[in-house]
Design a protein around this motif. Sequence first.
Motif, mmCIF file in Angstrom:
data_model
loop_
_atom_site.group_PDB
_atom_site.id
_atom_site.type_symbol
_atom_site.label_atom_id
_atom_site.label_comp_id
_atom_site.label_asym_id
_atom_site.label_seq_id
_atom_site.Cartn_x
_atom_site.Cartn_y
_atom_site.Cartn_z
ATOM 1 N N TYR B 42 23.901 30.551 26.696
ATOM 2 C CA TYR B 42 23.519 30.005 25.388
ATOM 3 C C TYR B 42 24.257 30.755 24.283
ATOM 4 C CZ TYR B 42 20.488 28.863 21.421
ATOM 5 O OH TYR B 42 20.006 28.455 20.206
ATOM 6 N N LYS B 43 24.752 30.013 23.293
ATOM 7 C CA LYS B 43 25.426 30.639 22.145
ATOM 8 C C LYS B 43 24.526 30.544 20.921
ATOM 9 C CE LYS B 43 30.183 29.994 23.560
ATOM 10 N NZ LYS B 43 29.984 29.309 24.862
ATOM 11 N N ALA B 44 24.431 31.661 20.210
ATOM 12 C CA ALA B 44 23.579 31.683 19.013
ATOM 13 C C ALA B 44 24.094 30.685 17.985
ATOM 14 C CB ALA B 44 23.560 33.079 18.412
ATOM 15 N N ARG B 45 23.176 30.021 17.299
ATOM 16 C CA ARG B 45 23.560 29.043 16.269
ATOM 17 C C ARG B 45 23.185 29.558 14.888
ATOM 18 N NH1 ARG B 45 22.657 23.991 19.955
ATOM 19 N NH2 ARG B 45 23.538 25.117 21.695
ATOM 20 N N GLN B 46 23.977 29.181 13.905
ATOM 21 C CA GLN B 46 23.673 29.519 12.513
ATOM 22 C C GLN B 46 23.861 28.276 11.674
ATOM 23 O OE1 GLN B 46 22.507 32.390 11.679
ATOM 24 N NE2 GLN B 46 23.038 33.590 13.492
ATOM 25 N N VAL B 47 22.941 28.056 10.711
ATOM 26 C CA VAL B 47 23.130 26.928 9.801
ATOM 27 C C VAL B 47 24.087 27.354 8.693
ATOM 28 C CG1 VAL B 47 20.892 25.888 10.214
ATOM 29 C CG2 VAL B 47 21.136 27.555 8.408
ATOM 30 N N VAL B 48 24.821 26.380 8.141
ATOM 31 C CA VAL B 48 25.692 26.634 6.994
ATOM 32 C C VAL B 48 25.157 25.799 5.836
ATOM 33 C CG1 VAL B 48 28.034 26.532 6.103
ATOM 34 C CG2 VAL B 48 27.648 27.035 8.502
ATOM 35 N N PHE B 49 24.771 26.478 4.748
ATOM 36 C CA PHE B 49 24.221 25.773 3.588
ATOM 37 C C PHE B 49 25.333 25.322 2.672
ATOM 38 C CE2 PHE B 49 19.949 28.180 3.670
ATOM 39 C CZ PHE B 49 19.495 27.320 4.634
ATOM 40 N N GLN B 50 25.089 24.200 2.014
ATOM 41 C CA GLN B 50 26.048 23.699 1.043
ATOM 42 C C GLN B 50 25.293 23.150 -0.156
ATOM 43 O OE1 GLN B 50 28.255 20.161 2.040
ATOM 44 N NE2 GLN B 50 30.149 21.123 1.381
ATOM 45 N N THR B 51 25.860 23.364 -1.354
ATOM 46 C CA THR B 51 25.230 22.829 -2.572
ATOM 47 C C THR B 51 25.347 21.315 -2.586
ATOM 48 O OG1 THR B 51 25.834 24.817 -3.739
ATOM 49 C CG2 THR B 51 25.223 22.956 -5.066
ATOM 50 N N LEU B 52 24.246 20.660 -2.960
ATOM 51 C CA LEU B 52 24.197 19.192 -2.998
ATOM 52 C C LEU B 52 23.932 18.803 -4.441
ATOM 53 C CD1 LEU B 52 23.834 16.519 -1.250
ATOM 54 C CD2 LEU B 52 21.428 17.054 -1.331
ATOM 55 N N LEU B 53 24.963 18.269 -5.109
ATOM 56 C CA LEU B 53 24.769 17.893 -6.505
ATOM 57 C C LEU B 53 24.045 16.563 -6.575
ATOM 58 C CD1 LEU B 53 28.185 18.963 -7.963
ATOM 59 C CD2 LEU B 53 26.000 20.106 -8.163
ATOM 60 N N MET B 54 23.102 16.484 -7.512
ATOM 61 C CA MET B 54 22.290 15.279 -7.594
ATOM 62 C C MET B 54 22.563 14.533 -8.884
ATOM 63 S SD MET B 54 18.853 16.887 -6.153
ATOM 64 C CE MET B 54 18.570 16.989 -4.397
ATOM 65 N N GLY B 55 22.752 13.238 -8.788
ATOM 66 C CA GLY B 55 22.999 12.413 -9.963
ATOM 67 C C GLY B 55 21.711 12.106 -10.703
ATOM 68 N N ALA B 56 21.826 11.245 -11.701
ATOM 69 C CA ALA B 56 20.670 10.954 -12.549
ATOM 70 C C ALA B 56 19.535 10.314 -11.763
ATOM 71 C CB ALA B 56 21.094 10.022 -13.680
ATOM 72 N N SER B 57 19.875 9.582 -10.700
ATOM 73 C CA SER B 57 18.821 8.908 -9.945
ATOM 74 C C SER B 57 18.218 9.814 -8.881
ATOM 75 C CB SER B 57 19.411 7.672 -9.267
ATOM 76 O OG SER B 57 20.471 8.059 -8.424
ATOM 77 N N GLY B 58 18.702 11.054 -8.789
ATOM 78 C CA GLY B 58 18.192 11.951 -7.774
ATOM 79 C C GLY B 58 18.956 11.835 -6.477
ATOM 80 N N SER B 59 19.942 10.910 -6.421
ATOM 81 C CA SER B 59 20.733 10.779 -5.206
ATOM 82 C C SER B 59 21.930 11.716 -5.261
ATOM 83 C CB SER B 59 21.219 9.339 -5.066
ATOM 84 O OG SER B 59 21.978 9.003 -6.198
ATOM 85 N N ALA B 60 22.515 11.977 -4.113
ATOM 86 C CA ALA B 60 23.607 12.939 -4.035
ATOM 87 C C ALA B 60 24.882 12.342 -4.612
ATOM 88 C CB ALA B 60 23.824 13.332 -2.590
#
Lengths: 137, 148
Positions: B42-60
Amino acid sequence: MINRLTDTLDFQTQALTLRAERQRLIASNIANADTPGYIARDMDFASALKQATGALPIPGQMAATQRGHIQPTAGALSESGLRYATASQTNLDRNSVDMDRERASFAENSVKYEATLRFINSGMKTMMDAMKSPSQG
Amino acid sequence: MSMFKVFDISGSAVSAQSQRLNVVASNLANVDTVAGPDGQAYKARQVVFQTLLMGASGSAVGADPGDPVSASAGVRVSNISEDQTPGRKVRDPSHPAADAEGYVTYSNVNAVEEMVNMISSSRSYQNNIEVMNTAKSLLLKTLQMGQV
Protein backbone atom coordinates in the motif's frame (compact mmCIF):
# COMPACT_ATOMS: atom_id res chain seq x y z
CA MET A 1 -39.28 64.21 0.77
CA ILE A 2 -40.08 60.75 2.06
CA ASN A 3 -36.51 59.57 1.41
CA ARG A 4 -35.29 62.03 4.04
CA LEU A 5 -36.64 59.55 6.57
CA THR A 6 -34.12 56.90 5.56
CA ASP A 7 -31.25 59.14 4.44
CA THR A 8 -29.77 59.07 7.93
CA LEU A 9 -29.51 55.28 7.70
CA ASP A 10 -27.61 55.29 4.40
CA PHE A 11 -24.17 55.50 5.96
CA GLN A 12 -24.78 52.56 8.29
CA THR A 13 -26.29 50.56 5.42
CA GLN A 14 -23.10 51.00 3.38
CA ALA A 15 -21.06 50.03 6.41
CA LEU A 16 -23.16 46.90 6.93
CA THR A 17 -22.73 45.83 3.29
CA LEU A 18 -18.98 46.30 3.53
CA ARG A 19 -18.82 44.39 6.82
CA ALA A 20 -20.62 41.47 5.17
CA GLU A 21 -18.17 41.69 2.27
CA ARG A 22 -15.21 41.63 4.63
CA GLN A 23 -16.70 38.68 6.52
CA ARG A 24 -16.78 36.79 3.21
CA LEU A 25 -13.15 37.68 2.49
CA ILE A 26 -11.99 36.46 5.89
CA ALA A 27 -14.06 33.28 5.47
CA SER A 28 -12.20 32.70 2.18
CA ASN A 29 -8.89 33.12 3.95
CA ILE A 30 -9.83 30.70 6.73
CA ALA A 31 -11.14 28.17 4.20
CA ASN A 32 -7.84 28.31 2.31
CA ALA A 33 -5.60 28.01 5.36
CA ASP A 34 -4.17 24.72 4.02
CA THR A 35 -4.12 25.49 0.28
CA PRO A 36 -0.61 25.73 -1.19
CA GLY A 37 0.15 29.02 -2.91
CA TYR A 38 -2.91 30.88 -1.58
CA ILE A 39 -2.29 34.54 -0.71
CA ALA A 40 -4.54 35.94 2.01
CA ARG A 41 -6.56 39.04 1.14
CA ASP A 42 -8.17 41.75 3.20
CA MET A 43 -9.67 45.15 2.64
CA ASP A 44 -8.79 48.55 4.04
CA PHE A 45 -12.16 49.06 5.67
CA ALA A 46 -11.86 52.79 6.34
CA SER A 47 -10.98 53.73 2.76
CA ALA A 48 -13.48 51.22 1.34
CA LEU A 49 -16.22 52.89 3.37
CA LYS A 50 -15.08 56.33 2.22
CA GLN A 51 -15.25 55.12 -1.38
CA ALA A 52 -18.68 53.60 -0.86
CA THR A 53 -20.12 56.78 0.62
CA GLY A 54 -18.53 58.90 -2.10
CA ALA A 55 -16.04 60.72 0.14
CA LEU A 56 -13.15 59.22 -1.83
CA PRO A 57 -13.10 58.42 -5.56
CA ILE A 58 -13.07 54.71 -6.43
CA PRO A 59 -9.62 53.91 -7.90
CA GLY A 60 -9.81 53.19 -11.61
CA GLN A 61 -13.18 54.89 -11.94
CA MET A 62 -13.64 56.54 -15.33
CA ALA A 63 -14.80 60.11 -15.71
CA ALA A 64 -18.44 60.53 -16.68
CA THR A 65 -18.49 63.37 -19.19
CA GLN A 66 -21.72 62.42 -20.94
CA ARG A 67 -25.14 61.80 -19.55
CA GLY A 68 -25.28 58.20 -20.77
CA HIS A 69 -21.97 57.11 -19.21
CA ILE A 70 -22.31 54.22 -16.82
CA GLN A 71 -21.07 54.80 -13.30
CA PRO A 72 -20.67 52.18 -10.57
CA THR A 73 -23.58 52.15 -8.16
CA ALA A 74 -23.11 53.49 -4.66
CA GLY A 75 -21.41 50.94 -2.45
CA ALA A 76 -19.61 49.30 -5.36
CA LEU A 77 -16.35 47.75 -4.25
CA SER A 78 -13.48 47.62 -6.71
CA GLU A 79 -11.35 44.51 -6.69
CA SER A 80 -8.24 46.70 -6.81
CA GLY A 81 -9.15 47.92 -3.32
CA LEU A 82 -8.24 44.53 -1.90
CA ARG A 83 -4.84 44.12 -0.29
CA TYR A 84 -2.69 41.02 -0.27
CA ALA A 85 -1.30 39.91 3.07
CA THR A 86 2.32 38.93 3.51
CA ALA A 87 3.04 35.86 5.59
CA SER A 88 4.13 36.60 9.14
CA GLN A 89 6.11 33.37 9.10
CA THR A 90 7.42 32.10 5.80
CA ASN A 91 6.61 28.54 4.83
CA LEU A 92 7.46 26.24 1.99
CA ASP A 93 4.02 26.10 0.36
CA ARG A 94 3.85 29.94 -0.10
CA ASN A 95 0.56 30.14 1.80
CA SER A 96 0.27 33.51 3.53
CA VAL A 97 -2.76 32.84 5.77
CA ASP A 98 -1.93 33.63 9.39
CA MET A 99 -4.63 31.79 11.32
CA ASP A 100 -4.26 33.91 14.48
CA ARG A 101 -4.61 37.12 12.53
CA GLU A 102 -7.58 35.80 10.56
CA ARG A 103 -9.40 34.58 13.66
CA ALA A 104 -8.83 37.94 15.34
CA SER A 105 -10.09 39.87 12.28
CA PHE A 106 -13.06 37.53 12.02
CA ALA A 107 -14.10 38.11 15.64
CA GLU A 108 -13.53 41.85 15.30
CA ASN A 109 -15.55 42.01 12.11
CA SER A 110 -18.49 40.06 13.54
CA VAL A 111 -18.66 42.31 16.60
CA LYS A 112 -18.56 45.41 14.42
CA TYR A 113 -21.22 43.94 12.11
CA GLU A 114 -23.48 43.50 15.13
CA ALA A 115 -22.67 47.03 16.27
CA THR A 116 -23.65 48.42 12.87
CA LEU A 117 -26.88 46.41 13.02
CA ARG A 118 -27.58 47.92 16.40
CA PHE A 119 -26.96 51.44 15.09
CA ILE A 120 -29.48 50.83 12.33
CA ASN A 121 -32.02 49.39 14.76
CA SER A 122 -31.69 52.29 17.17
CA GLY A 123 -31.89 54.78 14.29
CA MET A 124 -35.17 53.20 13.26
CA LYS A 125 -36.44 53.14 16.81
CA THR A 126 -35.73 56.86 17.14
CA MET A 127 -37.62 57.52 13.95
CA MET A 128 -40.59 55.40 15.03
CA ASP A 129 -40.69 57.18 18.39
CA ALA A 130 -40.72 60.53 16.64
CA MET A 131 -43.69 59.44 14.56
CA LYS A 132 -45.79 58.29 17.51
CA SER A 133 -48.51 60.52 18.89
CA PRO A 134 -48.02 61.74 22.47
CA SER A 135 -50.91 59.60 23.67
CA GLN A 136 -49.13 56.43 22.54
CA GLY A 137 -46.36 57.06 25.06
CA MET B 1 -26.21 39.06 -0.38
CA SER B 2 -22.56 38.31 0.15
CA MET B 3 -23.01 36.81 3.62
CA PHE B 4 -24.74 33.74 2.15
CA LYS B 5 -21.59 32.98 0.19
CA VAL B 6 -19.79 32.33 3.46
CA PHE B 7 -21.70 29.05 3.56
CA ASP B 8 -20.49 28.10 0.08
CA ILE B 9 -16.90 28.98 0.98
CA SER B 10 -16.77 27.30 4.37
CA GLY B 11 -18.85 24.40 3.09
CA SER B 12 -16.33 23.67 0.35
CA ALA B 13 -13.52 23.87 2.91
CA VAL B 14 -15.32 21.52 5.30
CA SER B 15 -15.88 18.95 2.57
CA ALA B 16 -12.24 19.21 1.43
CA GLN B 17 -11.02 18.78 5.00
CA SER B 18 -13.28 15.79 5.54
CA GLN B 19 -11.86 14.22 2.39
CA ARG B 20 -8.38 14.81 3.82
CA LEU B 21 -9.51 13.16 7.05
CA ASN B 22 -10.80 10.19 5.04
CA VAL B 23 -7.44 9.79 3.33
CA VAL B 24 -5.66 9.98 6.69
CA ALA B 25 -7.99 7.29 8.03
CA SER B 26 -7.26 4.96 5.14
CA ASN B 27 -3.52 5.58 5.51
CA LEU B 28 -3.64 4.84 9.21
CA ALA B 29 -5.74 1.74 8.65
CA ASN B 30 -3.16 0.47 6.17
CA VAL B 31 -0.09 1.25 8.26
CA ASP B 32 0.73 -2.46 8.68
CA THR B 33 -0.64 -3.97 5.47
CA VAL B 34 1.69 -5.86 3.17
CA ALA B 35 -0.38 -5.75 0.01
CA GLY B 36 -2.73 -3.18 -1.48
CA PRO B 37 -5.50 -3.80 -4.02
CA ASP B 38 -2.93 -4.13 -6.85
CA GLY B 39 -0.83 -6.75 -5.06
CA GLN B 40 1.92 -4.22 -4.33
CA ALA B 41 2.49 -2.75 -0.90
CA TYR B 42 0.00 0.00 0.00
CA LYS B 43 1.24 3.51 -0.84
CA ALA B 44 0.37 6.43 1.41
CA ARG B 45 -2.02 8.94 -0.16
CA GLN B 46 -2.13 12.70 0.27
CA VAL B 47 -4.82 15.12 -0.88
CA VAL B 48 -3.79 18.22 -2.84
CA PHE B 49 -5.88 21.32 -2.11
CA GLN B 50 -6.62 23.93 -4.71
CA THR B 51 -8.33 27.33 -4.47
CA LEU B 52 -11.78 27.34 -6.06
CA LEU B 53 -12.89 30.79 -7.15
CA MET B 54 -16.61 31.33 -6.95
CA GLY B 55 -18.65 33.56 -9.24
CA ALA B 56 -21.62 35.69 -8.31
CA SER B 57 -23.97 32.72 -8.41
CA GLY B 58 -21.78 30.71 -6.05
CA SER B 59 -20.65 28.43 -8.87
CA ALA B 60 -17.00 27.83 -9.67
CA VAL B 61 -15.22 30.02 -12.25
CA GLY B 62 -11.61 29.96 -13.53
CA ALA B 63 -9.35 28.04 -11.20
CA ASP B 64 -6.22 30.22 -11.29
CA PRO B 65 -5.61 31.33 -7.69
CA GLY B 66 -3.65 34.39 -8.85
CA ASP B 67 -6.67 35.70 -10.74
CA PRO B 68 -8.23 38.55 -8.72
CA VAL B 69 -11.58 38.40 -10.54
CA SER B 70 -13.58 37.04 -7.66
CA ALA B 71 -13.19 37.78 -3.99
CA SER B 72 -14.70 34.56 -2.66
CA ALA B 73 -12.36 31.62 -2.72
CA GLY B 74 -13.40 28.15 -1.67
CA VAL B 75 -11.30 24.99 -1.61
CA ARG B 76 -11.43 21.78 -3.57
CA VAL B 77 -9.33 18.66 -3.67
CA SER B 78 -7.58 18.81 -7.04
CA ASN B 79 -6.10 15.33 -6.88
CA ILE B 80 -4.93 12.63 -4.54
CA SER B 81 -1.23 11.85 -4.92
CA GLU B 82 0.45 8.60 -3.97
CA ASP B 83 3.69 8.64 -2.04
CA GLN B 84 6.22 6.77 -4.21
CA THR B 85 8.92 6.21 -1.58
CA PRO B 86 9.82 2.51 -1.14
CA GLY B 87 7.95 0.71 1.61
CA ARG B 88 9.35 -0.51 4.88
CA LYS B 89 11.19 -3.86 4.46
CA VAL B 90 11.22 -6.41 7.26
CA ARG B 91 13.06 -9.73 7.07
CA ASP B 92 10.62 -12.54 7.81
CA PRO B 93 11.22 -15.59 5.56
CA SER B 94 8.27 -17.48 7.04
CA HIS B 95 5.79 -14.79 5.93
CA PRO B 96 3.71 -15.85 2.90
CA ALA B 97 4.35 -12.47 1.19
CA ALA B 98 8.14 -12.68 1.59
CA ASP B 99 10.25 -12.21 -1.57
CA ALA B 100 13.14 -14.45 -2.72
CA GLU B 101 15.51 -12.95 -0.14
CA GLY B 102 13.00 -13.34 2.67
CA TYR B 103 12.00 -9.66 2.95
CA VAL B 104 8.39 -8.53 3.39
CA THR B 105 7.52 -5.06 2.04
CA TYR B 106 5.09 -3.17 4.23
CA SER B 107 3.25 0.04 3.30
CA ASN B 108 5.21 3.31 3.32
CA VAL B 109 2.76 5.07 5.69
CA ASN B 110 4.42 7.20 8.36
CA ALA B 111 2.06 6.93 11.33
CA VAL B 112 3.44 10.02 13.09
CA GLU B 113 2.99 12.18 9.99
CA GLU B 114 -0.56 10.91 9.59
CA MET B 115 -1.45 11.72 13.18
CA VAL B 116 -0.16 15.28 12.71
CA ASN B 117 -2.14 15.51 9.48
CA MET B 118 -5.25 14.33 11.31
CA ILE B 119 -4.92 16.95 14.06
CA SER B 120 -4.30 19.71 11.53
CA SER B 121 -7.28 18.78 9.41
CA SER B 122 -9.64 18.44 12.37
CA ARG B 123 -8.59 21.91 13.59
CA SER B 124 -9.25 23.38 10.14
CA TYR B 125 -12.61 21.62 10.05
CA GLN B 126 -13.57 23.13 13.41
CA ASN B 127 -12.46 26.59 12.30
CA ASN B 128 -14.68 26.47 9.23
CA ILE B 129 -17.66 25.20 11.22
CA GLU B 130 -17.21 28.13 13.58
CA VAL B 131 -17.12 30.54 10.66
CA MET B 132 -20.43 29.11 9.45
CA ASN B 133 -22.01 29.33 12.91
CA THR B 134 -20.97 32.97 13.25
CA ALA B 135 -22.29 33.80 9.78
CA LYS B 136 -25.56 32.07 10.65
CA SER B 137 -26.07 34.00 13.87
CA LEU B 138 -25.20 37.29 12.13
CA LEU B 139 -27.70 36.55 9.37
CA LEU B 140 -30.41 35.69 11.89
CA LYS B 141 -29.77 39.01 13.62
CA THR B 142 -29.91 40.76 10.25
CA LEU B 143 -33.32 39.20 9.66
CA GLN B 144 -34.57 40.85 12.83
CA MET B 145 -33.39 44.25 11.67
CA GLY B 146 -35.99 46.93 12.27
CA GLN B 147 -38.18 44.85 14.56
CA VAL B 148 -37.74 47.23 17.43
